[in-house]
Structures are given as C-alpha cells and as structure tokens.
Design a protein around this motif. Sequence first.
Motif: not given
Length: 55
Positions: A1-17
């Motif tokens: 699960m920690p990998i999915l949380v990290k992936f979600a945070k990455t997507l959230s950080t780059h969502k504008f781009g």
Amino acid sequence: MPILVKFAKTLSTHKFGLLSFYDYPISKGPLKGANNKIKTLQKKLMALETTCFSN
C-alpha cells in the motif's frame, strides 16, 4: 500500500501539468527531432575537425 500512496501523491503533485496537456496538446517531438539533428551535426563536425587538423 505505501507504493500506491506515494503514486497518488506524485499524481497529485503533477496534476496541473498532466491535465494541461488536454487543454494545450503540444508535442515535444519536433523539438526533440531538431535537437537530435543539431547533435548529429556537432558530432560530424568534431570528426571532421579531428580529421582535418590531425594531419
């Protein structure tokens, strides 16, 4: 699960781009092609320089 949380945070950080691509679908392909041609010319010139000036 920690990998999915990290992936979600990455997507959230780059969502504008990531979402801006759908507003302005600009490809970097032509720019990368021009850069590749420039690099090729530079390599050919370096080879020519070493050939001409080594004699």
